[in-house]
Design an enzyme around this catalytic site. Structure first.
Site, PDB file in Angstrom:
ATOM      1  CE  LYS A 270      -3.594  10.975   0.943  1.00  0.00           C
ATOM      2  NZ  LYS A 270      -3.234   9.748   1.676  1.00  0.00           N
ATOM      3  NE  ARG A 344      -7.034   7.416  11.361  1.00  0.00           N
ATOM      4  CZ  ARG A 344      -5.804   6.455  11.331  1.00  0.00           C
ATOM      5  NH1 ARG A 344      -5.068   5.997  12.443  1.00  0.00           N
ATOM      6  NH2 ARG A 344      -5.658   5.667  10.101  1.00  0.00           N
TER       7      ARG A 344
HETATM    8  N1  BES Z   1      -7.771   9.018   2.382  1.00  0.00           N
HETATM    9  C1  BES Z   1      -6.625   8.187   2.940  1.00  0.00           C
HETATM   10  C2  BES Z   1      -6.957   6.505   2.626  1.00  0.00           C
HETATM   11  C3  BES Z   1      -7.061   6.262   1.030  1.00  0.00           C
HETATM   12  C4  BES Z   1      -5.916   5.764   0.798  1.00  0.00           C
HETATM   13  C5  BES Z   1      -8.054   6.183   0.432  1.00  0.00           C
HETATM   14  C6  BES Z   1      -5.546   5.127  -0.751  1.00  0.00           C
HETATM   15  C7  BES Z   1      -7.986   5.691  -0.765  1.00  0.00           C
HETATM   16  C8  BES Z   1      -6.858   5.144  -1.438  1.00  0.00           C
HETATM   17  C9  BES Z   1      -6.481   8.371   4.438  1.00  0.00           C
HETATM   18  O1  BES Z   1      -6.849   9.668   4.836  1.00  0.00           O
HETATM   19  C10 BES Z   1      -5.055   8.260   4.757  1.00  0.00           C
HETATM   20  O2  BES Z   1      -4.316   9.186   4.195  1.00  0.00           O
HETATM   21  N2  BES Z   1      -4.721   7.321   5.383  1.00  0.00           N
HETATM   22  C11 BES Z   1      -3.366   7.117   5.872  1.00  0.00           C
HETATM   23  C12 BES Z   1      -3.381   6.607   7.335  1.00  0.00           C
HETATM   24  C13 BES Z   1      -2.151   6.663   7.714  1.00  0.00           C
HETATM   25  C14 BES Z   1      -1.356   8.110   7.933  1.00  0.00           C
HETATM   26  C15 BES Z   1      -2.187   6.471   9.389  1.00  0.00           C
HETATM   27  C16 BES Z   1      -2.591   6.042   4.842  1.00  0.00           C
HETATM   28  O3  BES Z   1      -3.496   5.034   4.528  1.00  0.00           O
HETATM   29  O4  BES Z   1      -1.586   5.945   4.540  1.00  0.00           O
HETATM   30 MG    MG Z   2      -5.411  11.086   4.532  1.00  0.00          MG
END
Ligand code: BES
Ligand code: MG
Ligand code: ZN
Length: 490
Positions: A270, A344
Protein backbone atom coordinates in the site's frame (compact mmCIF):
# COMPACT_ATOMS: atom_id res chain seq x y z
CA UNK A 1 -21.54 4.60 35.39
CA UNK A 2 -23.99 4.24 38.24
CA UNK A 3 -27.58 5.01 37.33
CA UNK A 4 -30.36 5.41 39.83
CA UNK A 5 -33.93 6.44 39.73
CA UNK A 6 -34.68 9.51 41.77
CA UNK A 7 -37.98 11.02 42.75
CA UNK A 8 -36.90 14.37 44.03
CA UNK A 9 -34.38 16.91 42.93
CA UNK A 10 -31.26 17.02 45.00
CA UNK A 11 -29.75 20.34 45.92
CA UNK A 12 -26.11 21.23 46.20
CA UNK A 13 -23.15 21.33 43.90
CA UNK A 14 -24.23 19.30 40.92
CA UNK A 15 -25.82 19.63 37.49
CA UNK A 16 -29.44 19.12 36.64
CA UNK A 17 -30.07 18.28 32.98
CA UNK A 18 -33.39 19.36 31.51
CA UNK A 19 -34.09 18.17 27.96
CA UNK A 20 -36.61 20.40 26.18
CA UNK A 21 -38.57 19.91 22.96
CA UNK A 22 -38.60 22.77 20.50
CA UNK A 23 -41.46 25.14 21.24
CA UNK A 24 -42.28 23.23 24.41
CA UNK A 25 -40.26 25.29 26.79
CA UNK A 26 -43.28 26.64 28.64
CA UNK A 27 -44.80 23.22 29.09
CA UNK A 28 -41.54 21.69 30.25
CA UNK A 29 -41.04 24.46 32.73
CA UNK A 30 -44.56 24.07 34.05
CA UNK A 31 -43.95 20.37 34.74
CA UNK A 32 -40.86 21.05 36.80
CA UNK A 33 -40.79 21.66 40.53
CA UNK A 34 -41.88 25.17 41.38
CA UNK A 35 -38.49 26.58 42.32
CA UNK A 36 -36.94 25.51 39.06
CA UNK A 37 -39.84 26.62 36.96
CA UNK A 38 -39.67 30.05 38.53
CA UNK A 39 -36.04 30.24 37.70
CA UNK A 40 -36.49 29.01 34.16
CA UNK A 41 -39.32 31.40 33.51
CA UNK A 42 -36.63 34.10 33.48
CA UNK A 43 -34.56 32.19 30.93
CA UNK A 44 -37.42 32.05 28.50
CA UNK A 45 -37.76 35.78 28.73
CA UNK A 46 -34.58 36.36 26.72
CA UNK A 47 -35.58 33.96 23.93
CA UNK A 48 -32.11 32.62 23.37
CA UNK A 49 -33.21 29.07 23.97
CA UNK A 50 -35.98 27.59 21.86
CA UNK A 51 -35.22 23.89 22.24
CA UNK A 52 -33.82 23.36 18.75
CA UNK A 53 -31.90 20.13 18.52
CA UNK A 54 -28.49 20.48 20.14
CA UNK A 55 -29.16 23.97 21.53
CA UNK A 56 -28.00 24.39 25.08
CA UNK A 57 -27.87 26.65 28.08
CA UNK A 58 -25.56 26.03 30.96
CA UNK A 59 -26.09 28.22 33.94
CA UNK A 60 -25.34 28.58 37.64
CA UNK A 61 -28.23 28.94 40.03
CA UNK A 62 -27.87 30.82 43.27
CA UNK A 63 -30.53 29.21 45.37
CA UNK A 64 -29.91 26.85 48.24
CA UNK A 65 -33.12 24.96 47.37
CA UNK A 66 -31.95 24.15 43.86
CA UNK A 67 -29.09 22.28 42.23
CA UNK A 68 -26.18 24.65 41.68
CA UNK A 69 -26.05 24.21 37.90
CA UNK A 70 -28.58 23.68 35.16
CA UNK A 71 -27.97 22.29 31.70
CA UNK A 72 -30.84 22.80 29.27
CA UNK A 73 -30.62 20.77 26.08
CA UNK A 74 -32.83 21.15 23.02
CA UNK A 75 -34.33 17.97 21.58
CA UNK A 76 -35.78 19.53 18.45
CA UNK A 77 -39.37 19.15 17.28
CA UNK A 78 -41.36 16.50 19.06
CA UNK A 79 -42.57 14.95 15.79
CA UNK A 80 -38.94 14.45 14.68
CA UNK A 81 -37.95 12.70 17.85
CA UNK A 82 -37.26 9.23 16.47
CA UNK A 83 -34.44 6.72 16.77
CA UNK A 84 -31.62 8.87 15.36
CA UNK A 85 -32.52 12.10 17.12
CA UNK A 86 -33.05 10.26 20.41
CA UNK A 87 -29.63 8.62 20.18
CA UNK A 88 -27.92 11.84 19.11
CA UNK A 89 -29.65 13.88 21.82
CA UNK A 90 -28.55 11.45 24.51
CA UNK A 91 -25.03 11.77 23.16
CA UNK A 92 -25.15 15.56 23.05
CA UNK A 93 -26.10 15.54 26.73
CA UNK A 94 -23.29 13.08 27.51
CA UNK A 95 -20.71 15.16 25.69
CA UNK A 96 -21.87 18.38 27.31
CA UNK A 97 -21.69 16.87 30.77
CA UNK A 98 -18.14 15.85 30.01
CA UNK A 99 -17.33 19.30 28.70
CA UNK A 100 -18.50 20.91 31.95
CA UNK A 101 -16.69 18.23 33.95
CA UNK A 102 -19.84 17.04 35.63
CA UNK A 103 -19.06 13.59 36.86
CA UNK A 104 -22.31 13.49 38.78
CA UNK A 105 -25.57 14.74 37.39
CA UNK A 106 -29.31 14.47 37.56
CA UNK A 107 -31.49 14.31 34.51
CA UNK A 108 -35.17 14.65 33.73
CA UNK A 109 -36.49 12.14 31.28
CA UNK A 110 -39.47 13.81 29.61
CA UNK A 111 -42.57 11.67 29.13
CA UNK A 112 -42.30 11.87 25.35
CA UNK A 113 -38.85 10.27 25.54
CA UNK A 114 -40.15 7.20 27.37
CA UNK A 115 -40.70 4.99 24.32
CA UNK A 116 -37.15 5.75 23.12
CA UNK A 117 -35.51 5.74 26.54
CA UNK A 118 -33.27 2.79 25.61
CA UNK A 119 -31.67 4.52 22.60
CA UNK A 120 -31.62 7.87 24.33
CA UNK A 121 -29.57 6.35 27.18
CA UNK A 122 -27.50 4.32 24.71
CA UNK A 123 -26.51 7.55 22.95
CA UNK A 124 -25.59 9.08 26.29
CA UNK A 125 -23.48 6.07 27.29
CA UNK A 126 -21.81 5.79 23.86
CA UNK A 127 -20.75 9.42 24.04
CA UNK A 128 -18.44 8.57 26.94
CA UNK A 129 -16.20 6.34 24.81
CA UNK A 130 -12.56 7.39 24.58
CA UNK A 131 -9.58 5.92 22.78
CA UNK A 132 -7.26 6.15 25.75
CA UNK A 133 -6.58 2.55 26.71
CA UNK A 134 -2.91 2.89 25.82
CA UNK A 135 -2.33 6.16 27.62
CA UNK A 136 -0.47 5.96 30.88
CA UNK A 137 0.21 8.30 33.78
CA UNK A 138 2.63 10.22 31.57
CA UNK A 139 0.01 11.65 29.24
CA UNK A 140 -3.39 10.45 30.37
CA UNK A 141 -5.84 13.31 30.74
CA UNK A 142 -8.21 13.62 33.66
CA UNK A 143 -10.99 11.08 33.31
CA UNK A 144 -14.17 13.08 32.78
CA UNK A 145 -16.56 10.23 32.24
CA UNK A 146 -19.88 10.55 34.03
CA UNK A 147 -19.71 8.45 37.17
CA UNK A 148 -23.19 8.81 38.54
CA UNK A 149 -26.42 9.79 36.87
CA UNK A 150 -29.69 10.11 38.75
CA UNK A 151 -32.76 9.99 36.57
CA UNK A 152 -36.04 11.69 37.32
CA UNK A 153 -38.78 10.01 35.35
CA UNK A 154 -42.44 9.14 35.31
CA UNK A 155 -41.52 5.75 33.91
CA UNK A 156 -42.39 2.69 35.96
CA UNK A 157 -39.36 1.05 37.49
CA UNK A 158 -39.49 -2.25 35.52
CA UNK A 159 -40.05 -0.39 32.26
CA UNK A 160 -37.15 1.93 32.99
CA UNK A 161 -34.85 -0.90 33.99
CA UNK A 162 -35.58 -2.79 30.84
CA UNK A 163 -34.57 0.26 28.78
CA UNK A 164 -31.50 0.80 30.93
CA UNK A 165 -30.40 -2.83 30.56
CA UNK A 166 -30.76 -2.69 26.82
CA UNK A 167 -28.79 0.59 26.64
CA UNK A 168 -26.01 -0.86 28.76
CA UNK A 169 -25.74 -4.06 26.73
CA UNK A 170 -25.74 -2.21 23.43
CA UNK A 171 -23.06 0.19 24.63
CA UNK A 172 -20.87 -2.55 26.10
CA UNK A 173 -21.02 -4.44 22.82
CA UNK A 174 -20.38 -1.43 20.60
CA UNK A 175 -17.50 -0.34 22.85
CA UNK A 176 -16.09 -3.86 22.67
CA UNK A 177 -16.15 -3.80 18.87
CA UNK A 178 -14.59 -0.33 18.84
CA UNK A 179 -11.80 -1.37 21.20
CA UNK A 180 -10.95 -4.32 18.95
CA UNK A 181 -10.96 -2.18 15.82
CA UNK A 182 -9.09 0.78 17.31
CA UNK A 183 -6.30 -1.34 18.76
CA UNK A 184 -3.21 -1.98 16.67
CA UNK A 185 -2.21 -5.36 15.27
CA UNK A 186 0.66 -5.98 17.67
CA UNK A 187 -2.05 -6.27 20.33
CA UNK A 188 -5.14 -7.48 18.49
CA UNK A 189 -3.64 -10.20 16.31
CA UNK A 190 -5.05 -13.43 14.91
CA UNK A 191 -4.36 -15.23 18.20
CA UNK A 192 -6.26 -12.60 20.15
CA UNK A 193 -9.33 -12.79 17.92
CA UNK A 194 -9.35 -16.59 17.96
CA UNK A 195 -9.16 -16.49 21.77
CA UNK A 196 -12.02 -14.00 21.92
CA UNK A 197 -14.19 -16.38 19.91
CA UNK A 198 -13.37 -19.18 22.36
CA UNK A 199 -14.09 -16.91 25.31
CA UNK A 200 -17.43 -15.74 23.96
CA UNK A 201 -18.42 -19.34 23.25
CA UNK A 202 -17.56 -20.35 26.79
CA UNK A 203 -19.37 -17.42 28.39
CA UNK A 204 -22.54 -18.11 26.46
CA UNK A 205 -22.47 -21.87 26.06
CA UNK A 206 -22.19 -21.68 22.25
CA UNK A 207 -20.62 -24.38 20.14
CA UNK A 208 -17.41 -23.15 18.61
CA UNK A 209 -14.89 -24.42 16.11
CA UNK A 210 -11.46 -22.85 15.95
CA UNK A 211 -9.15 -23.84 13.15
CA UNK A 212 -5.54 -22.73 13.21
CA UNK A 213 -2.69 -23.33 10.76
CA UNK A 214 -2.56 -27.10 11.06
CA UNK A 215 -6.30 -27.56 10.65
CA UNK A 216 -6.49 -25.03 7.83
CA UNK A 217 -3.73 -26.89 6.02
CA UNK A 218 -5.55 -30.12 6.54
CA UNK A 219 -8.78 -28.87 4.95
CA UNK A 220 -6.75 -26.90 2.33
CA UNK A 221 -8.09 -23.43 3.04
CA UNK A 222 -5.76 -22.04 0.38
CA UNK A 223 -7.11 -18.48 0.48
CA UNK A 224 -6.55 -17.85 4.19
CA UNK A 225 -3.22 -19.67 4.13
CA UNK A 226 -1.86 -17.73 1.15
CA UNK A 227 -2.75 -14.34 2.62
CA UNK A 228 -1.14 -15.22 5.95
CA UNK A 229 1.96 -16.81 4.40
CA UNK A 230 4.44 -14.09 5.36
CA UNK A 231 3.11 -13.57 8.87
CA UNK A 232 4.98 -14.76 11.95
CA UNK A 233 1.61 -15.56 13.49
CA UNK A 234 -0.83 -18.32 12.66
CA UNK A 235 -3.96 -17.71 10.59
CA UNK A 236 -7.33 -18.74 11.94
CA UNK A 237 -10.95 -19.44 11.25
CA UNK A 238 -13.58 -19.41 13.95
CA UNK A 239 -17.17 -20.53 13.75
CA UNK A 240 -19.58 -19.59 16.53
CA UNK A 241 -22.98 -21.22 16.65
CA UNK A 242 -26.01 -19.65 18.32
CA UNK A 243 -29.27 -21.54 18.46
CA UNK A 244 -31.99 -19.08 19.41
CA UNK A 245 -34.77 -20.32 17.12
CA UNK A 246 -37.67 -22.26 18.63
CA UNK A 247 -36.87 -24.99 16.16
CA UNK A 248 -33.26 -25.87 16.86
CA UNK A 249 -32.98 -27.47 13.43
CA UNK A 250 -33.98 -24.30 11.60
CA UNK A 251 -31.35 -23.43 9.02
CA UNK A 252 -29.07 -20.69 10.36
CA UNK A 253 -28.19 -17.28 9.00
CA UNK A 254 -24.43 -17.22 8.41
CA UNK A 255 -22.45 -14.02 8.99
CA UNK A 256 -18.90 -14.17 7.70
CA UNK A 257 -16.47 -11.42 8.72
CA UNK A 258 -13.14 -10.35 7.27
CA UNK A 259 -10.47 -10.55 9.94
CA UNK A 260 -7.29 -9.12 8.46
CA UNK A 261 -5.47 -7.90 11.55
CA UNK A 262 -3.17 -5.79 9.39
CA UNK A 263 -3.21 -5.18 5.68
CA UNK A 264 0.13 -3.98 4.31
CA UNK A 265 -1.11 -4.85 0.84
CA UNK A 266 1.55 -7.55 0.68
CA UNK A 267 3.98 -7.39 -2.23
CA UNK A 268 1.54 -4.96 -3.87
CA UNK A 269 2.43 -2.74 -0.95
CA UNK A 270 0.00 0.00 0.00
CA UNK A 271 1.29 3.48 -0.78
CA UNK A 272 2.19 5.98 1.94
CA UNK A 273 -0.30 7.08 4.58
CA UNK A 274 -2.98 4.69 3.33
CA UNK A 275 -1.41 1.92 5.32
CA UNK A 276 -1.70 3.55 8.72
CA UNK A 277 -5.31 2.64 9.34
CA UNK A 278 -4.99 -0.95 8.24
CA UNK A 279 -5.14 -2.41 11.72
CA UNK A 280 -8.89 -1.81 11.33
CA UNK A 281 -9.10 -4.36 8.53
CA UNK A 282 -10.59 -6.89 10.95
CA UNK A 283 -13.67 -4.76 11.60
CA UNK A 284 -15.93 -7.32 9.89
CA UNK A 285 -14.91 -10.12 12.23
CA UNK A 286 -15.08 -7.73 15.21
CA UNK A 287 -18.75 -7.15 14.32
CA UNK A 288 -19.28 -10.92 14.25
CA UNK A 289 -17.71 -11.26 17.71
CA UNK A 290 -19.81 -8.37 19.02
CA UNK A 291 -23.01 -9.91 17.69
CA UNK A 292 -22.26 -13.17 19.45
CA UNK A 293 -21.58 -11.33 22.67
CA UNK A 294 -25.13 -9.99 22.64
CA UNK A 295 -27.33 -12.48 20.72
CA UNK A 296 -27.99 -14.66 23.72
CA UNK A 297 -28.37 -11.78 26.17
CA UNK A 298 -31.07 -10.31 23.96
CA UNK A 299 -32.63 -13.70 23.36
CA UNK A 300 -32.68 -13.27 19.59
CA UNK A 301 -34.94 -15.96 18.16
CA UNK A 302 -32.84 -17.10 15.23
CA UNK A 303 -30.17 -19.65 14.60
CA UNK A 304 -26.98 -17.84 13.63
CA UNK A 305 -23.52 -18.92 12.54
CA UNK A 306 -20.70 -16.42 12.94
CA UNK A 307 -17.49 -16.93 11.03
CA UNK A 308 -14.25 -14.98 11.29
CA UNK A 309 -11.55 -15.50 8.66
CA UNK A 310 -8.33 -14.40 10.34
CA UNK A 311 -5.00 -13.56 8.74
CA UNK A 312 -2.30 -10.92 8.59
CA UNK A 313 -1.40 -9.64 5.13
CA UNK A 314 2.31 -9.10 5.68
CA UNK A 315 5.17 -8.60 3.30
CA UNK A 316 8.37 -10.61 3.36
CA UNK A 317 10.30 -13.30 1.57
CA UNK A 318 7.49 -15.76 2.31
CA UNK A 319 4.75 -13.57 0.87
CA UNK A 320 2.36 -14.84 -1.73
CA UNK A 321 3.09 -13.01 -4.94
CA UNK A 322 1.18 -11.40 -7.76
CA UNK A 323 0.73 -14.08 -10.43
CA UNK A 324 0.59 -16.93 -7.90
CA UNK A 325 -2.22 -19.37 -8.51
CA UNK A 326 -3.82 -20.70 -5.36
CA UNK A 327 -6.50 -23.29 -4.71
CA UNK A 328 -9.24 -22.16 -2.40
CA UNK A 329 -11.05 -24.31 0.16
CA UNK A 330 -13.87 -24.82 -2.36
CA UNK A 331 -11.42 -26.15 -4.94
CA UNK A 332 -11.78 -23.03 -7.12
CA UNK A 333 -8.39 -21.84 -8.41
CA UNK A 334 -7.51 -18.16 -8.18
CA UNK A 335 -4.94 -16.19 -10.10
CA UNK A 336 -3.66 -13.70 -7.56
CA UNK A 337 -2.98 -10.62 -9.61
CA UNK A 338 -3.04 -8.31 -6.64
CA UNK A 339 -1.93 -9.30 -3.15
CA UNK A 340 -3.79 -6.28 -1.76
CA UNK A 341 -7.12 -7.82 -2.78
CA UNK A 342 -6.71 -10.23 0.11
CA UNK A 343 -10.05 -9.77 1.88
CA UNK A 344 -11.97 -11.65 -0.80
CA UNK A 345 -9.52 -14.54 -0.52
CA UNK A 346 -10.06 -15.08 3.19
CA UNK A 347 -13.80 -14.44 2.85
CA UNK A 348 -14.10 -16.94 0.01
CA UNK A 349 -12.77 -19.65 2.31
CA UNK A 350 -14.87 -18.39 5.21
CA UNK A 351 -18.03 -18.59 3.10
CA UNK A 352 -17.15 -22.08 1.85
CA UNK A 353 -16.62 -23.27 5.40
CA UNK A 354 -19.97 -21.82 6.50
CA UNK A 355 -21.76 -23.99 3.90
CA UNK A 356 -21.03 -26.97 6.13
CA UNK A 357 -23.70 -25.56 8.47
CA UNK A 358 -26.33 -25.55 5.72
CA UNK A 359 -27.19 -21.83 6.08
CA UNK A 360 -30.44 -20.47 4.68
CA UNK A 361 -28.74 -17.17 3.87
CA UNK A 362 -25.28 -15.64 4.09
CA UNK A 363 -23.98 -12.20 4.94
CA UNK A 364 -20.40 -11.23 4.36
CA UNK A 365 -19.17 -8.16 6.21
CA UNK A 366 -15.83 -6.61 5.42
CA UNK A 367 -13.68 -3.55 4.99
CA UNK A 368 -13.26 -4.84 1.46
CA UNK A 369 -12.63 -1.96 -0.93
CA UNK A 370 -11.46 1.64 -0.90
CA UNK A 371 -13.82 2.02 -3.87
CA UNK A 372 -16.90 1.90 -1.65
CA UNK A 373 -15.81 5.16 -0.05
CA UNK A 374 -15.38 6.73 -3.49
CA UNK A 375 -18.89 5.57 -4.42
CA UNK A 376 -20.79 6.34 -1.22
CA UNK A 377 -18.66 8.47 1.10
CA UNK A 378 -18.68 7.84 4.80
CA UNK A 379 -22.46 7.83 5.30
CA UNK A 380 -23.25 4.47 3.73
CA UNK A 381 -21.92 0.95 3.67
CA UNK A 382 -22.19 -0.77 0.29
CA UNK A 383 -24.80 -3.52 -0.04
CA UNK A 384 -24.22 -5.98 -2.85
CA UNK A 385 -26.43 -9.01 -3.20
CA UNK A 386 -27.72 -11.79 -5.42
CA UNK A 387 -31.20 -11.45 -3.96
CA UNK A 388 -33.46 -8.42 -3.89
CA UNK A 389 -35.34 -9.31 -0.72
CA UNK A 390 -32.39 -9.85 1.58
CA UNK A 391 -30.85 -6.61 0.33
CA UNK A 392 -34.05 -4.63 0.84
CA UNK A 393 -34.49 -6.11 4.31
CA UNK A 394 -30.97 -5.32 5.49
CA UNK A 395 -31.17 -1.83 3.99
CA UNK A 396 -34.44 -1.22 5.85
CA UNK A 397 -32.99 -2.63 9.09
CA UNK A 398 -30.01 -0.30 8.78
CA UNK A 399 -32.26 2.66 8.07
CA UNK A 400 -34.19 2.02 11.28
CA UNK A 401 -31.05 2.20 13.42
CA UNK A 402 -29.10 4.89 11.58
CA UNK A 403 -26.52 2.40 10.31
CA UNK A 404 -27.07 3.09 6.66
CA UNK A 405 -26.43 0.88 3.67
CA UNK A 406 -26.94 1.57 -0.02
CA UNK A 407 -27.19 -0.90 -2.92
CA UNK A 408 -24.42 -1.29 -5.46
CA UNK A 409 -24.93 -3.42 -8.56
CA UNK A 410 -23.76 -6.91 -9.34
CA UNK A 411 -23.83 -6.81 -13.14
CA UNK A 412 -22.89 -9.95 -15.14
CA UNK A 413 -20.05 -7.96 -16.67
CA UNK A 414 -18.57 -7.34 -13.25
CA UNK A 415 -18.65 -11.06 -12.65
CA UNK A 416 -17.00 -11.55 -16.02
CA UNK A 417 -14.27 -9.11 -15.04
CA UNK A 418 -13.16 -11.55 -12.37
CA UNK A 419 -12.59 -14.40 -14.80
CA UNK A 420 -9.02 -15.48 -15.47
CA UNK A 421 -7.33 -16.84 -18.56
CA UNK A 422 -5.20 -19.29 -16.64
CA UNK A 423 -7.20 -20.11 -13.49
CA UNK A 424 -10.92 -20.27 -12.65
CA UNK A 425 -11.02 -16.69 -11.45
CA UNK A 426 -8.69 -13.84 -10.50
CA UNK A 427 -8.82 -11.56 -7.51
CA UNK A 428 -8.49 -8.19 -9.27
CA UNK A 429 -9.31 -6.97 -12.76
CA UNK A 430 -6.89 -4.09 -12.65
CA UNK A 431 -5.26 -4.73 -16.01
CA UNK A 432 -8.48 -4.38 -18.00
CA UNK A 433 -10.58 -1.80 -16.27
CA UNK A 434 -10.93 0.54 -13.34
CA UNK A 435 -14.16 1.31 -11.61
CA UNK A 436 -16.93 -0.57 -9.80
CA UNK A 437 -14.25 -1.98 -7.52
CA UNK A 438 -16.73 -2.80 -4.74
CA UNK A 439 -19.06 -4.63 -7.10
CA UNK A 440 -16.19 -6.62 -8.56
CA UNK A 441 -14.90 -7.53 -5.11
CA UNK A 442 -18.36 -8.79 -4.25
CA UNK A 443 -18.60 -10.60 -7.60
CA UNK A 444 -15.52 -12.54 -6.54
CA UNK A 445 -17.13 -13.54 -3.24
CA UNK A 446 -20.33 -14.57 -5.02
CA UNK A 447 -18.42 -17.41 -6.70
CA UNK A 448 -18.30 -19.06 -3.28
CA UNK A 449 -21.88 -18.58 -2.04
CA UNK A 450 -23.20 -21.40 -4.18
CA UNK A 451 -26.68 -20.04 -5.00
CA UNK A 452 -27.53 -19.17 -1.40
CA UNK A 453 -29.31 -15.90 -0.73
CA UNK A 454 -26.44 -13.64 0.09
CA UNK A 455 -25.73 -10.01 0.84
CA UNK A 456 -22.28 -8.49 1.13
CA UNK A 457 -21.82 -5.46 3.38
CA UNK A 458 -18.76 -3.42 2.48
CA UNK A 459 -17.98 -1.34 5.55
CA UNK A 460 -14.65 0.10 4.32
CA UNK A 461 -16.47 3.46 4.02
CA UNK A 462 -18.05 3.43 7.46
CA UNK A 463 -16.01 1.33 9.92
CA UNK A 464 -13.74 4.24 10.75
CA UNK A 465 -15.00 7.81 11.15
CA UNK A 466 -13.14 11.04 10.55
CA UNK A 467 -16.40 12.92 10.94
CA UNK A 468 -18.05 11.05 13.78
CA UNK A 469 -21.75 11.30 14.59
CA UNK A 470 -22.57 12.81 18.02
CA UNK A 471 -22.64 9.33 19.59
CA UNK A 472 -19.41 8.24 17.90
CA UNK A 473 -15.81 9.13 18.56
CA UNK A 474 -13.01 9.52 16.04
CA UNK A 475 -11.95 6.05 14.91
CA UNK A 476 -13.98 2.88 15.00
CA UNK A 477 -17.76 3.13 14.72
CA UNK A 478 -19.02 -0.48 14.98
CA UNK A 479 -20.90 0.06 11.71
CA UNK A 480 -22.69 -3.03 10.47
CA UNK A 481 -23.30 -4.21 14.01
CA UNK A 482 -26.52 -2.21 14.51
CA UNK A 483 -27.77 -3.04 11.03
CA UNK A 484 -27.24 -6.79 11.38
CA UNK A 485 -28.60 -6.90 14.90
CA UNK A 486 -31.78 -5.12 13.84
CA UNK A 487 -32.11 -7.53 10.91
CA UNK A 488 -31.81 -10.51 13.25
CA UNK A 489 -34.23 -9.00 15.75
CA UNK A 490 -37.01 -8.50 13.21
N1 BES B 1 -8.42 -3.34 3.32
C1 BES B 1 -8.47 -2.84 2.01
C2 BES B 1 -9.68 -1.94 1.77
C3 BES B 1 -9.76 -0.67 2.57
C4 BES B 1 -9.32 0.52 2.03
C5 BES B 1 -10.30 -0.66 3.82
C6 BES B 1 -9.42 1.69 2.75
C7 BES B 1 -10.40 0.51 4.55
C8 BES B 1 -9.96 1.69 4.01
C9 BES B 1 -8.53 -3.98 1.00
O1 BES B 1 -7.89 -5.13 1.36
C10 BES B 1 -7.86 -3.50 -0.24
O2 BES B 1 -6.69 -3.30 -0.19
N2 BES B 1 -8.62 -3.34 -1.31
C11 BES B 1 -8.09 -2.92 -2.54
C12 BES B 1 -8.70 -3.79 -3.61
C13 BES B 1 -8.04 -3.66 -4.94
C14 BES B 1 -6.60 -4.10 -4.88
C15 BES B 1 -8.80 -4.49 -5.94
C16 BES B 1 -8.43 -1.46 -2.74
O3 BES B 1 -9.48 -1.03 -2.26
O4 BES B 1 -7.64 -0.76 -3.33
MG1 MG C 1 -5.86 -5.12 0.83
ZN1 ZN D 1 -7.78 -5.48 3.36
Amino acid sequence: MIINLENKIATGNHVLVVPVFEGEFKKTVKDLPKKISEFLAKVEGNKEFTGKKGEKIYTYVEDANLPAKLLLIGLGKKENFKYRVAKESGAIIGKNLKAVKAKEAEMFLPDEVKHLAAVFLEGLFLSQYEVDKMKTKFTKKEDLKIEKLSILTEMKKPEFEKALDRAKMMTETADYIKDLVNSPSNIIDTNYLANEAAKIAKENGYNVEILRKKELEKIKAGGILAVNQASKKEPGLFVLEYKGAKNKDERPIAIVGKGIVFDTGGVNLKPGQHMNEMHQDMAGSAVVLGLFKILKKLGIQKNVIGVGALAENSVGSDSYKPSDIITMLSGITVEVNNTDAEGRLVLGDGVTYSLKYNPKSIFTIATLTGAVYVALGHKYSGLISNDGKIRRDILQAGREVDDLGWPLPLHPEYKKAMESKIADIRNDDRETARGAGSSKGAAFIEKFVDKHDWCHIDIASTAFADMPKPYESKGATASGFYMLLRYLEK
